[in-house]
Design an enzyme around this catalytic site. Structure first.
Site, PDB file in Angstrom:
ATOM      1  CE  LYS A   5      -5.049 -10.497 -33.244  1.00  0.00           C
ATOM      2  NZ  LYS A   5      -5.412 -10.355 -34.653  1.00  0.00           N
ATOM      3  NE  ARG A  49     -11.427 -10.062 -32.482  1.00  0.00           N
ATOM      4  CZ  ARG A  49     -10.688 -11.167 -32.632  1.00  0.00           C
ATOM      5  NH1 ARG A  49     -10.142 -11.761 -31.620  1.00  0.00           N
ATOM      6  NH2 ARG A  49     -10.503 -11.647 -33.833  1.00  0.00           N
ATOM      7  NE  ARG A  59      -5.202 -17.563 -40.456  1.00  0.00           N
ATOM      8  CZ  ARG A  59      -5.463 -16.529 -39.669  1.00  0.00           C
ATOM      9  NH1 ARG A  59      -4.578 -16.103 -38.804  1.00  0.00           N
ATOM     10  NH2 ARG A  59      -6.619 -15.901 -39.741  1.00  0.00           N
ATOM     11  NE  ARG A 116      -9.094 -18.810 -38.142  1.00  0.00           N
ATOM     12  CZ  ARG A 116      -8.768 -17.766 -37.410  1.00  0.00           C
ATOM     13  NH1 ARG A 116      -7.597 -17.696 -36.837  1.00  0.00           N
ATOM     14  NH2 ARG A 116      -9.626 -16.779 -37.246  1.00  0.00           N
ATOM     15  NE  ARG A 158     -11.573 -13.549 -39.272  1.00  0.00           N
ATOM     16  CZ  ARG A 158     -10.659 -14.306 -39.889  1.00  0.00           C
ATOM     17  NH1 ARG A 158     -10.957 -14.942 -41.013  1.00  0.00           N
ATOM     18  NH2 ARG A 158      -9.470 -14.449 -39.364  1.00  0.00           N
TER      19      ARG A 158
HETATM   20  P1  AMP Z   1      -9.404 -14.919 -33.901  1.00  0.00           P
HETATM   21  O1  AMP Z   1      -8.854 -16.301 -33.918  1.00  0.00           O
HETATM   22  O2  AMP Z   1      -8.832 -14.083 -32.791  1.00  0.00           O
HETATM   23  O3  AMP Z   1      -9.320 -14.243 -35.236  1.00  0.00           O
HETATM   24  O4  AMP Z   1     -10.961 -15.053 -33.556  1.00  0.00           O
HETATM   25  C1  AMP Z   1     -11.844 -15.781 -34.387  1.00  0.00           C
HETATM   26  C2  AMP Z   1     -13.290 -15.363 -34.120  1.00  0.00           C
HETATM   27  O5  AMP Z   1     -13.611 -15.632 -32.740  1.00  0.00           O
HETATM   28  C3  AMP Z   1     -13.583 -13.891 -34.304  1.00  0.00           C
HETATM   29  O6  AMP Z   1     -13.880 -13.561 -35.654  1.00  0.00           O
HETATM   30  C4  AMP Z   1     -14.789 -13.701 -33.391  1.00  0.00           C
HETATM   31  O7  AMP Z   1     -15.980 -14.227 -33.960  1.00  0.00           O
HETATM   32  C5  AMP Z   1     -14.435 -14.601 -32.210  1.00  0.00           C
HETATM   33  N1  AMP Z   1     -13.657 -13.879 -31.175  1.00  0.00           N
HETATM   34  C6  AMP Z   1     -12.386 -14.165 -30.761  1.00  0.00           C
HETATM   35  N2  AMP Z   1     -12.008 -13.339 -29.772  1.00  0.00           N
HETATM   36  C7  AMP Z   1     -13.052 -12.497 -29.564  1.00  0.00           C
HETATM   37  C8  AMP Z   1     -13.270 -11.392 -28.685  1.00  0.00           C
HETATM   38  N3  AMP Z   1     -12.320 -10.985 -27.809  1.00  0.00           N
HETATM   39  N4  AMP Z   1     -14.475 -10.762 -28.743  1.00  0.00           N
HETATM   40  C9  AMP Z   1     -15.435 -11.159 -29.600  1.00  0.00           C
HETATM   41  N5  AMP Z   1     -15.286 -12.171 -30.473  1.00  0.00           N
HETATM   42  C10 AMP Z   1     -14.111 -12.847 -30.451  1.00  0.00           C
END
Ligand code: AMP
Length: 196
Positions: free
Chosen positions: A23, A98, A137, A143, A154
């Site tokens: 993404k 989400r 990654r 991260r 996740r």
């Molecule tokens: P990502 O980089 O999009 O994988 O997001 C990393 C982490 O941030 C996720 O595992 C969640 O803990 C939090 N997070 C990011 N976007 C959201 C969202 N829209 N709603 C809830 N938690 C989020």
């Protein structure tokens, strides 16, 4: 021809897909092509954690564990972000919404401005490939949530709370499924076709 015209003036798009689906990579490419900002709640939250801001403090434990942060917190940062000048022309959302309440709140926020989301692109990749990509990654990006335990959580969060959004956008006639199991430039081509 401007790129926005090439894509039929599409400028309000979101990318759905499990962790590791690509993404972020595709959202960045598409944002550049359409000359609108990429808005990644994950990146915004990671920046807040790194800064040690109040938002970061509220998000950190959930993020480290791999569970979603509260809708309330995410909607707070999105509401603010959408008011910025650069977001008036459009946006590519990456990792937002989400949950169903986030998707409904987004529709309401856009309706207030007389706009609506145009497309939801669901990037599909097999589970085996996803885990391989995330572990790869983990070797290049530091991260905290790219470890096996957090990855499993996740994925579970994605399947239970985010995947159902595909049906929400299908009902609105906005969903396009994208086969994400290919090199980034091939997936970008499939996205461009879906936006015709
Ligand atoms: P990502 O980089 O999009 O994988 O997001 C990393 C982490 O941030 C996720 O595992 C969640 O803990 C939090 N997070 C990011 N976007 C959201 C969202 N829209 N709603 C809830 N938690 C989020």
């Amino acid at each position: 021809m401007t790129t926005a015209a090439a894509a039929g003036n599409i400028s309000r798009v979101l990318l759905l897909g499990p962790p590791g689906a690509g993404k972020g990579t595709q959202a960045k490419r598409l944002a550049k092509k359409l000359a609108v900002p990429q808005i990644s709640t994950g990146e915004m939250l990671r920046a807040a954690v790194a800064e040690g801001s109040a938002v970061g403090k509220r998000a950190q434990a959930a993020m480290d564990e791999g569970v979603l942060v509260s809708d309330e917190l995410v909607l707070e940062i999105i509401g603010e972000r959408l008011q910025a000048e650069d977001a008036q022309r459009g946006f590519i959302f990456d990792g937002f919404p989400r949950t169903a309440p986030q998707a409904e709140a987004l529709d309401a926020l856009l309706a207030e401005r007389g706009a609506e989301l145009q497309r939801a692109l669901a990037i599909e990749v097999s589970e085996q490939e996803l885990v391989a990509r995330i572990l790869k990654r983990a070797q290049t990006e530091a991260r905290g949530d790219d470890n096996e335990g957090a990855i499993r959580i996740r994925m579970r969060e994605y399947r239970s709370k985010t995947e159902p959004l595909a049906a929400y956008y299908r009902r609105q006639g906005k969903l396009a499924a994208i086969d994400g199991q290919a090199p980034p430039e091939v997936v970008a081509g499939r996205i461009a076709e879906a936006l015709q």
